[in-house]
Design a protein around this motif. Sequence first.
Motif, PDB file in Angstrom:
ATOM      1  N   ALA A  10       0.843  -1.196   0.000  1.00 40.80           N
ATOM      2  CA  ALA A  10       0.000   0.000   0.000  1.00 40.80           C
ATOM      3  C   ALA A  10       0.880   1.248   0.000  1.00 40.80           C
ATOM      4  O   ALA A  10       0.611   2.210  -0.734  1.00 40.80           O
ATOM      5  CB  ALA A  10      -0.934  -0.004   1.208  1.00 40.80           C
ATOM      6  N   ASP A  11       1.944   1.215   0.786  1.00 36.09           N
ATOM      7  CA  ASP A  11       2.888   2.337   0.806  1.00 36.09           C
ATOM      8  C   ASP A  11       3.570   2.500  -0.553  1.00 36.09           C
ATOM      9  O   ASP A  11       3.696   3.619  -1.070  1.00 36.09           O
ATOM     10  CB  ASP A  11       3.926   2.127   1.903  1.00 36.09           C
ATOM     11  N   LEU A  12       3.991   1.385  -1.149  1.00 36.78           N
ATOM     12  CA  LEU A  12       4.609   1.451  -2.479  1.00 36.78           C
ATOM     13  C   LEU A  12       3.622   1.980  -3.516  1.00 36.78           C
ATOM     14  O   LEU A  12       4.004   2.713  -4.428  1.00 36.78           O
ATOM     15  CB  LEU A  12       5.129   0.064  -2.896  1.00 36.78           C
ATOM     16  N   GLY A  13       2.355   1.618  -3.357  1.00 32.25           N
ATOM     17  CA  GLY A  13       1.325   2.114  -4.271  1.00 32.25           C
ATOM     18  C   GLY A  13       1.140   3.624  -4.146  1.00 32.25           C
ATOM     19  O   GLY A  13       1.028   4.326  -5.156  1.00 32.25           O
ATOM     20  N   ARG A  14       1.108   4.095  -2.894  1.00 35.63           N
ATOM     21  CA  ARG A  14       0.969   5.547  -2.678  1.00 35.63           C
ATOM     22  C   ARG A  14       2.146   6.313  -3.288  1.00 35.63           C
ATOM     23  O   ARG A  14       1.994   7.428  -3.759  1.00 35.63           O
ATOM     24  CB  ARG A  14       0.876   5.854  -1.181  1.00 35.63           C
ATOM     25  N   LYS A  15       3.316   5.689  -3.267  1.00 35.20           N
ATOM     26  CA  LYS A  15       4.524   6.335  -3.812  1.00 35.20           C
ATOM     27  C   LYS A  15       4.650   6.144  -5.323  1.00 35.20           C
ATOM     28  O   LYS A  15       5.565   6.682  -5.938  1.00 35.20           O
ATOM     29  CB  LYS A  15       5.763   5.799  -3.111  1.00 35.20           C
ATOM     30  N   GLY A  16       3.745   5.361  -5.895  1.00 32.83           N
ATOM     31  CA  GLY A  16       3.737   5.171  -7.340  1.00 32.83           C
ATOM     32  C   GLY A  16       4.685   4.108  -7.856  1.00 32.83           C
ATOM     33  O   GLY A  16       4.946   4.033  -9.057  1.00 32.83           O
ATOM     34  N   PHE A  17       5.195   3.256  -6.974  1.00 36.32           N
ATOM     35  CA  PHE A  17       6.126   2.207  -7.402  1.00 36.32           C
ATOM     36  C   PHE A  17       5.434   0.951  -7.903  1.00 36.32           C
ATOM     37  O   PHE A  17       6.025   0.164  -8.636  1.00 36.32           O
ATOM     38  CB  PHE A  17       7.090   1.846  -6.260  1.00 36.32           C
ATOM     39  N   VAL A  18       4.196   0.741  -7.476  1.00 38.20           N
ATOM     40  CA  VAL A  18       3.428  -0.412  -7.956  1.00 38.20           C
ATOM     41  C   VAL A  18       2.023   0.068  -8.317  1.00 38.20           C
ATOM     42  O   VAL A  18       1.548   1.088  -7.821  1.00 38.20           O
ATOM     43  CB  VAL A  18       3.347  -1.559  -6.914  1.00 38.20           C
ATOM     44  N   SER A  19       1.366  -0.685  -9.168  1.00 39.58           N
ATOM     45  CA  SER A  19       0.022  -0.308  -9.614  1.00 39.58           C
ATOM     46  C   SER A  19      -1.018  -0.587  -8.538  1.00 39.58           C
ATOM     47  O   SER A  19      -0.789  -1.376  -7.609  1.00 39.58           O
ATOM     48  CB  SER A  19      -0.336  -1.085 -10.883  1.00 39.58           C
TER      49      SER A  19
END
Length: 64
Positions: A10-19
């Motif tokens: 979820a954190d990676l998603g917020r940072k735009g690293f994963v879809s």
Amino acid sequence: MAASEARRFADLGRKGFVSQSVVDGKLQQQQSADAQGAAAESTLTSARQDLARIKVASLGGKAK
């Protein structure tokens, strides 16, 4: 473990690293793991109740 992985993605998603679909998949995995844990707890509770009934019956008492 599933919860920490879901938070991480979820954190990676917020940072735009994963879809978002990857984040959604990890959240679904967490929900599934939570449901499996709840089912296991229920099974354990049932087994403990069965064991208690067997112990009472083996001592000559009445099992309910």
